[in-house]
Design an enzyme around this catalytic site. Sequence first.
Site, PDB file in Angstrom:
ATOM      1  N   GLY C 467       0.742  -1.562   0.111  1.00 15.32           N
ATOM      2  CA  GLY C 467      -0.131  -0.369   0.319  1.00 15.32           C
ATOM      3  C   GLY C 467       1.424   1.645   0.098  1.00 15.32           C
ATOM      4  O   GLY C 467       0.349   2.467  -0.023  1.00 15.32           O
ATOM      5  N   THR C 468       1.919   0.932   0.020  1.00 14.32           N
ATOM      6  CA  THR C 468       3.151   2.031   0.587  1.00 14.32           C
ATOM      7  C   THR C 468       3.726   3.327  -0.721  1.00 14.32           C
ATOM      8  O   THR C 468       4.396   3.574  -0.954  1.00 14.32           O
ATOM      9  CB  THR C 468       4.811   1.399   1.083  1.00 14.32           C
ATOM     10  OG1 THR C 468       4.270  -0.314   0.117  1.00 14.32           O
ATOM     11  CG2 THR C 468       4.278   1.130   2.301  1.00 14.32           C
ATOM     12  N   LYS C 617       2.349  12.214  -4.548  1.00 19.06           N
ATOM     13  CA  LYS C 617       0.971  11.447  -4.082  1.00 19.06           C
ATOM     14  C   LYS C 617       0.846  10.012  -2.825  1.00 19.06           C
ATOM     15  O   LYS C 617       0.640  11.350  -1.700  1.00 19.06           O
ATOM     16  CB  LYS C 617      -0.042  11.084  -4.862  1.00 19.06           C
ATOM     17  CG  LYS C 617      -1.068  10.377  -4.830  1.00 19.06           C
ATOM     18  CD  LYS C 617      -2.272  10.704  -6.875  1.00 19.06           C
ATOM     19  CE  LYS C 617      -1.808  11.508  -7.427  1.00 19.06           C
ATOM     20  NZ  LYS C 617      -3.050  11.674  -7.999  1.00 19.06           N
ATOM     21  N   THR C 618       1.895   9.097  -3.127  1.00 25.05           N
ATOM     22  CA  THR C 618       1.504   8.084  -2.653  1.00 25.05           C
ATOM     23  C   THR C 618       2.781   8.704  -1.478  1.00 25.05           C
ATOM     24  O   THR C 618       2.249   8.366   0.093  1.00 25.05           O
ATOM     25  CB  THR C 618       2.515   7.417  -2.861  1.00 25.05           C
ATOM     26  OG1 THR C 618       3.641   7.793  -3.359  1.00 25.05           O
ATOM     27  CG2 THR C 618       2.325   6.268  -4.302  1.00 25.05           C
ATOM     28  N   GLY C 687      12.539   7.345   4.482  1.00 20.84           N
ATOM     29  CA  GLY C 687      11.426   7.007   5.012  1.00 20.84           C
ATOM     30  C   GLY C 687      10.322   8.208   4.706  1.00 20.84           C
ATOM     31  O   GLY C 687      10.855   8.827   5.800  1.00 20.84           O
ATOM     32  N   VAL C 688       8.762   7.507   4.760  1.00 26.97           N
ATOM     33  CA  VAL C 688       7.709   8.171   5.282  1.00 26.97           C
ATOM     34  C   VAL C 688       6.336   7.575   6.113  1.00 26.97           C
ATOM     35  O   VAL C 688       6.430   8.059   7.230  1.00 26.97           O
ATOM     36  CB  VAL C 688       7.531   8.794   4.344  1.00 26.97           C
ATOM     37  CG1 VAL C 688       6.774   7.908   3.181  1.00 26.97           C
ATOM     38  CG2 VAL C 688       5.840   9.600   4.681  1.00 26.97           C
ATOM     39  N   GLU C 690       6.722   5.318   8.351  1.00 23.74           N
ATOM     40  CA  GLU C 690       5.944   5.789   9.826  1.00 23.74           C
ATOM     41  C   GLU C 690       6.268   6.848  10.658  1.00 23.74           C
ATOM     42  O   GLU C 690       5.774   7.420  12.001  1.00 23.74           O
ATOM     43  CB  GLU C 690       7.018   4.938  10.545  1.00 23.74           C
ATOM     44  CG  GLU C 690       6.661   3.572  10.625  1.00 23.74           C
ATOM     45  CD  GLU C 690       7.599   2.489  10.624  1.00 23.74           C
ATOM     46  OE1 GLU C 690       8.979   2.734  10.052  1.00 23.74           O
ATOM     47  OE2 GLU C 690       8.190   1.523  11.391  1.00 23.74           O
TER      48      GLU C 690
END
Lengths: 340, 168, 731
Positions: C467-468, C617-618, C687-688, C690
């Site tokens: 879903g990432t 967007k993601t 990373g995004v 978390e």
Amino acid sequence: MKEFTYARAETLDDAAGQLDETARVIAGGTNLLDLMKLQVMAPEKVVDITRLPDLSEISAEGEGLRIGALVTNSQLAEDHRVRSLYPVLSRAILAGASGQIRNKATTGGNLLQRTRCPYFYDPAMACNKRDPGAGCAAKEGVGRMLAVFGVSDDCLAAHPSDMAVGLRALDAEVEVRSPDSSTRRLKLDELYRLPGDRPDLETTLAVDEIITAVVLPAPEKGAVQAYRKVRDRASYAFALVSVAGNVTLTDGKIARAKLAYGGVAPKPWTNAKVEEMLVGQAPDEALFRKAAEALTADATPHSDNAFKLPMLRRTLIAVLREATGLADASPGTDKTKDAA
Amino acid sequence: MKTDLTVNGEARQVEHESRTTLLDALRDHLDLTGTKKGCDHGQCGACTVLVNGRRVNSCLSLAAMHDGDEITTIEGLGEPGALNTLQEAFVNKDGYQCGYCTPGQIMSATAMLEEARDGAPSHVSETLTGSVPLTDAEIAERMSGNLCRCSAYPFIREAIAMSAEKKS
Amino acid sequence: MTETFRMDKAQARLLDETGQGVIGTPMDRPDGPQKVSGRARYAADGTPEGTAHGVLVRATITKGKVAAIHADSISDLPGVIGVVSGPEFIRNPAQGMANAAPVQPGTRVDYHGQPIALVVGESFEAARDGALRLKVDFEAEAGADVDPDTASEVETGDPSAVGDWDSAFDGAAFKVDREFTTAAQVAAAMEPHAAIAEWQGDKLLLRSSLQMLRFNKNEIADSLGIPAENVQILAPFVGGGFGSKLGIGPDAVAAAQAARELGRPVRVVMPRQAVFDSILRRTETTQRVRFAADADGKLRAVGHDDRVSNLWEEGFAEPTSSCSQFLYGADALRFQQSLARNHRTPTGSVRAPGEAVGMLTFEAALDELAEQLDIDPVELRLKNLPDTHPMTGQAFSSRGLAECLRRGAEEFGWSARGKPGARREGDWFIGVGMASAGRPNMLIQASARVRLEAGGATVETDMTDIGTGTYAIFAQIAGEMLGLSADRVTVRLGDTDLPGASGSGGSFGASSSGSAVFLAARKIRAKLAEAMGCDADELTLQDGIARGGNREMAISDLVQSEIVEEAQIEAGKTAESHFSAGYGAHFVEVAVHAWTGEVRVRRMLGIMDIGRVLNEKTARSQAVGGMVWGLGAALTEEISHDPRTGHIVTRDLANYHVASHADVPAQMEVSFLDNRDDEANPMQSRGVGELGISGAGAAVFNAIHNACGVRLYDFPATPDKVIAGLEALGL
């Protein structure tokens, strides 16, 4: 889910004739199937009454309204007569479950739904309601959702319906058909039994009786009705507490107050004393506080849910404030239209 | 036992046990796996389908009770290359992440928009008797039977609003 | 064997030089049309011919052993094939990156809810019936510890500390010393754990919902006692993971074992209740947070101690204070953890392990300090940003926290904040709160292969998209590097026969595995430069055209035969020399009902620094998703354990409250700094997934206080606790 025989009833007689201790009626199925999957309930026969004629109508009866037992929760909440004359019923229904569930769940089934006590739902846990005499694992267990009124040593479960709380504040009656084709009417309060030492017996219905309708009395003109539900998230959750109010003011005084409480008892709860305290008085926050204190005076909470007492008191006060004009009405509080 | 259904406009007969749910009939008997099982107890909305145009949780429904009914599943709305307006809006607004709750969200929204157009009120409606504009709060309340753990909620609602606007 | 690229020094910012212009754009997900049309196939969607169905049976004692499983008790049930159990069965899922079988307890029972057997049937309905009716004899041992508060075995680690903590704390004029509790939580991915196992000879084909296939392959092989090369795992679509699918689960092992015994494919889907019972949860915590400061707001001492829990033989302990150790500087810092052993469902990584609970309390206590000091909470944070890692002395890689705080305050309208209780709309108190966000950034070994043909490129790796946005991001990386529009890049994921990636976890997936894609594409660029007769840094690739050395050619003409390159990356010296982390600032407005104690979040704003954004967007979706998790941690999410058996009582989605639509406002805004992290990886990204959680729930708590004056120390703030707070204030 255990295997069962599926039977589609063609007539009420046919349906009633098929009912015994081992059979269950299915209509919306939203609670029955939920429980059958867990084998909390395991009927040998399931009698589908959804195709019975004449039970899906809402019709005028005298000055009141007759709601067929198969009327869905959505249909009932959306009905224009209910919205304008009995708004607390629409509001209570809309506060419960989800759009999808309300589309399936029926009026009769909603009244007969079982408690959501997690120990009742888990066959590995002792439960007197599921298995009379087995004991009650909830008593010393997690008790957040349990009842604080009307409980017994054998069962602390709360009735989960919102709709029934709204109906209670409207003095609704339940029409029941017996196998001999006769019908009888019960006050909603007479439908439910308190658990006592037989929590497995939840209603006064015989196994072969079928709820055919709910009947609302003539609407109260100019009443303010409100349903307020407090829960652990903003939507799609069972009530911690809820309050249904149906209040009429005349000349600045409370002429009539019908109040019912959800999430706090094995059935929609009421307390006549509280209503008596209010009637004839001018609305006033101090009065409401006194009434709220009286309401919770004889509560017997579980160690996990004593919070329901202040929560119920405060929710009652909030409802009364809005219903009597001490505070602006928020969604959930509506004035009834004068009956045409 | 045998049940006749019309699924996405096509007549289908399913042979199943009496205890088979509509959800399992769709997924395991008709191989329509777009409808998802998230909880099997009506607590998540992933299994939402339309029965005779109304949204329901197919997990809380016996297949046997739907003889003669018209069922619409996500596969019936549109396919890659020919998505419908709402599906396109979900892609455009990123109204999903993992995609597992998505068919249920879309089926639910499809029927929800009809309900709202028909004037059905919700728990958050200011009035039960007047007209209710389809605000974000209204969409949110009406869609609350569909959980999304990725929490694409704001984008799901943007997609729904976008599609509602396009249609009107 | 592909040589490994080690991240030993900062790399040139190649993605700022390439001209395709697709990297970072808010491109729609290429897998979107499949997802919105129900065509995306998840683990349990569709079964091979002849599949049998399995349903797991749980232990209904807390501790002891399985004395007997009476298969004959259900053998007469129509459709029931039989009961499978044995030494292969695992007690609980493997911890993330375990790379080996988790505990295989045999007949021993270590917690109520442990999977002990599988009932297999011709239909799901038959198997489920059998599983509920199977008669099992247990020998229960009394007196099992089930409550971390009273646990007899508590492992307390040595404190990690710098400075003279006691004197720094004792000597300061202003202090906060608070104990907090946070409830246990679960991942509750919408797709329940599921597996379909199919043997072809001695080879196992496993479709399962898993996050880290490179590790999972070894875990299942080890569990079954077979060579890893005999295992192929497929997971092209994963219906959410959030840490709960890092390691191989009981569903997969049971399905594989049953399929082996029966000689036919077996599908096992865990009922939602079983997911609650036996999938690793997030620990409940008690935490003590201490701050000491001078009157001007300079921090003198920072302390954060915590107690977490886990089952015996599990190595995981929630790293509660991970963020507290590097966000702010002080003369002295001290951190100490205790781990209570108990017989509850074991704990493991759930989205943002550490920050998800540690930042709730740390940032809430800091808010209380700001109030005591009468200093604006944003200002207090800005005053205490360290130049180097306060514990290790490492240099920071790019660190945009100050900018996040300033920009967030500006965009949110923070200066309009009033005193607690000052703003009221009808029966609602309105208030605002803020908190910082942080999350360590990691680079994990990963491989990927890129193929370039005349028609376009293909990316191949066993990386997952949970879903990432992996399908989108990898198409963008390869497209950017190879001068192709993203729709000319095919991305193949979720197959262990492809090069082994980092997997999805710890927010490192996109950057780690994406860097492998980047490096493989970089190798292809070198080959193309060679073909063009120019240096690699002279080469530009754009819209299918290669330019360099005064030549211009269609890439399709350059590619006479397919060019295939594979690359592997792993962390190197920059991981020692520099400390890389994502940063952010959350701003929240809430309404608190004066009578009922209900809290509604009205808007949230997150400003985040995640280095280079790979897909706007993601990334935004990930960030907002995290913020909603923070909202849930603050308001609704709570696992309750039975005080006698330790089992999870709130074991379904009606009793465990993840946020619903109605809990989440429309105004969930996120913006990203345009930053680069040169030491993180060759793409300068972080990373995004978390970061959005980190601190978000604390901002909600702080806003509750600003709204109505109630300070709570027990998460989540359900209406009962807010009411108790209001009544304590006489409200």
